[in-house]
Design a protein around this motif. Structure first.
Motif, PDB file in Angstrom:
ATOM      1  N   MET A   2       0.719  -1.261   0.069  1.00 34.39           N
ATOM      2  CA  MET A   2      -0.116  -0.249  -0.242  1.00 34.39           C
ATOM      3  C   MET A   2       0.706   1.220  -0.038  1.00 34.39           C
ATOM      4  O   MET A   2       1.972   1.431   0.687  1.00 34.39           O
ATOM      5  CB  MET A   2      -0.939  -0.048   1.090  1.00 34.39           C
ATOM      6  N   ILE A   3       0.520   2.215  -0.733  1.00 37.51           N
ATOM      7  CA  ILE A   3       1.094   3.433  -0.928  1.00 37.51           C
ATOM      8  C   ILE A   3       0.139   4.690  -0.426  1.00 37.51           C
ATOM      9  O   ILE A   3      -0.949   4.791  -0.981  1.00 37.51           O
ATOM     10  CB  ILE A   3       1.834   3.637  -2.145  1.00 37.51           C
ATOM     11  N   GLU A   4       0.667   5.497   0.597  1.00 33.90           N
ATOM     12  CA  GLU A   4      -0.254   6.459   1.111  1.00 33.90           C
ATOM     13  C   GLU A   4       0.446   7.736   0.806  1.00 33.90           C
ATOM     14  O   GLU A   4       1.477   7.742   1.272  1.00 33.90           O
ATOM     15  CB  GLU A   4      -0.571   6.244   2.418  1.00 33.90           C
ATOM     16  N   LEU A   5      -0.061   8.843   0.505  1.00 32.20           N
ATOM     17  CA  LEU A   5       0.401  10.148   0.366  1.00 32.20           C
ATOM     18  C   LEU A   5      -0.359  10.859   1.298  1.00 32.20           C
ATOM     19  O   LEU A   5      -1.439  10.805   1.579  1.00 32.20           O
ATOM     20  CB  LEU A   5      -0.167  10.702  -1.259  1.00 32.20           C
ATOM     21  N   ILE A  59       5.371  10.263   2.106  1.00 33.47           N
ATOM     22  CA  ILE A  59       4.879   8.933   1.273  1.00 33.47           C
ATOM     23  C   ILE A  59       5.143   7.855   2.071  1.00 33.47           C
ATOM     24  O   ILE A  59       6.372   7.613   2.505  1.00 33.47           O
ATOM     25  CB  ILE A  59       5.624   9.065  -0.052  1.00 33.47           C
ATOM     26  N   LEU A  60       3.953   7.236   2.354  1.00 36.32           N
ATOM     27  CA  LEU A  60       4.199   5.803   3.208  1.00 36.32           C
ATOM     28  C   LEU A  60       3.868   4.744   2.457  1.00 36.32           C
ATOM     29  O   LEU A  60       3.279   4.558   1.415  1.00 36.32           O
ATOM     30  CB  LEU A  60       2.984   5.953   4.508  1.00 36.32           C
ATOM     31  N   VAL A  61       5.048   3.811   2.698  1.00 37.84           N
ATOM     32  CA  VAL A  61       5.038   2.458   1.736  1.00 37.84           C
ATOM     33  C   VAL A  61       5.043   1.645   2.993  1.00 37.84           C
ATOM     34  O   VAL A  61       5.815   1.350   3.717  1.00 37.84           O
ATOM     35  CB  VAL A  61       6.310   2.358   1.148  1.00 37.84           C
ATOM     36  N   GLN A  62       3.674   0.869   2.806  1.00 37.95           N
ATOM     37  CA  GLN A  62       3.536  -0.473   3.867  1.00 37.95           C
ATOM     38  C   GLN A  62       3.692   0.267   5.081  1.00 37.95           C
ATOM     39  O   GLN A  62       4.082  -0.330   6.170  1.00 37.95           O
ATOM     40  CB  GLN A  62       4.330  -1.496   3.894  1.00 37.95           C
TER      41      GLN A  62
END
Length: 208
Positions: A2-5, A59-62
């Motif tokens: 999952m990628i979260e901005l 930017i969050l990755v996992q």
């Protein structure tokens, strides 16, 4: 994956190009990113990939913040960030790129070139390729190592209708089979209607 901005902001020459963008991208989905020229589509993809640094936000990755200056892991891209060596052949270009991560060999490269319709031209210098052939080569390099994230900036540019239809079907199947995150940009929403699970509209650096 999952990628979260989170409040992603990018400024360039005192101009806000991306303005507090918030969004979550989930695996197994194809996202359409639609907007006019200068709306921020390409900058957003390059920022997610790590080619551009953020001005603000994260930017969050996992769930983990992506470090400044680090590239997104396992990513394939179509766009002007891809620089092929013009005097080398398609096969040579892909082989040189594959040596960076050493995940695949010539057998996999040849299969990908055959799939995109370049097997009869794989030993031809890229500088002699048409725009459509170069676009097919971009698609081949983006997918050849089976990445988990695909950032495809107007991937159907210069493709004939038959090739575009074939690629759309492949993109859709790939995202599901590999549980990949795929973001595809276009100026026209109707170009992506039969491909994307979710449509995102961007205007003046803001997601609507």
């Amino acid at each position: 994956m999952m990628i979260e901005l989170k409040d992603l902001t990018k400024e360039y020459k005192d101009q806000i190009v991306l303005d507090r963008v918030n969004y979550k991208f989930e695996e197994g989905h194809v996202y359409g990113l639609v907007g006019e020229n200068g709306s921020g589509k390409t900058v957003l993809l390059k920022t997610i990939a790590g080619l551009y640094d953020l001005t603000e936000g994260e930017i969050l990755v996992q769930g983990q913040p992506k470090k400044k200056g680090h590239f997104l892991p396992s990513v394939g891209m179509v766009g002007d960030a891809i620089g092929f060596v013009p005097y080398m052949t398609a096969r040579e270009n892909l082989y040189e790129l594959s040596r960076i991560q050493k995940k695949i060999g010539l057998e996999e490269i040849d299969k990908m070139l055959e799939f995109v319709g370049l097997s009869n031209y794989q030993n031809k210098a890229v500088r002699k390729y048409s725009l459509g052939m170069k676009q097919k080569l971009c698609i081949a390099q983006a997918f050849m190592e089976e990445p988990k994230v695909l950032l495809l900036d107007e991937p159907f540019n210069a493709l004939d209708a038959k090739s575009a239809t074939k690629m759309k079907q492949y993109f859709k199947e790939y995202a599901k089979e590999h549980q990949a995150i795929m973001i595809v940009t276009s100026h026209h929403a109707d170009e992506l209607d039969d491909l994307c699970d979710t449509m995102i509209h961007i205007q003046e650096g803001r997601i609507e």
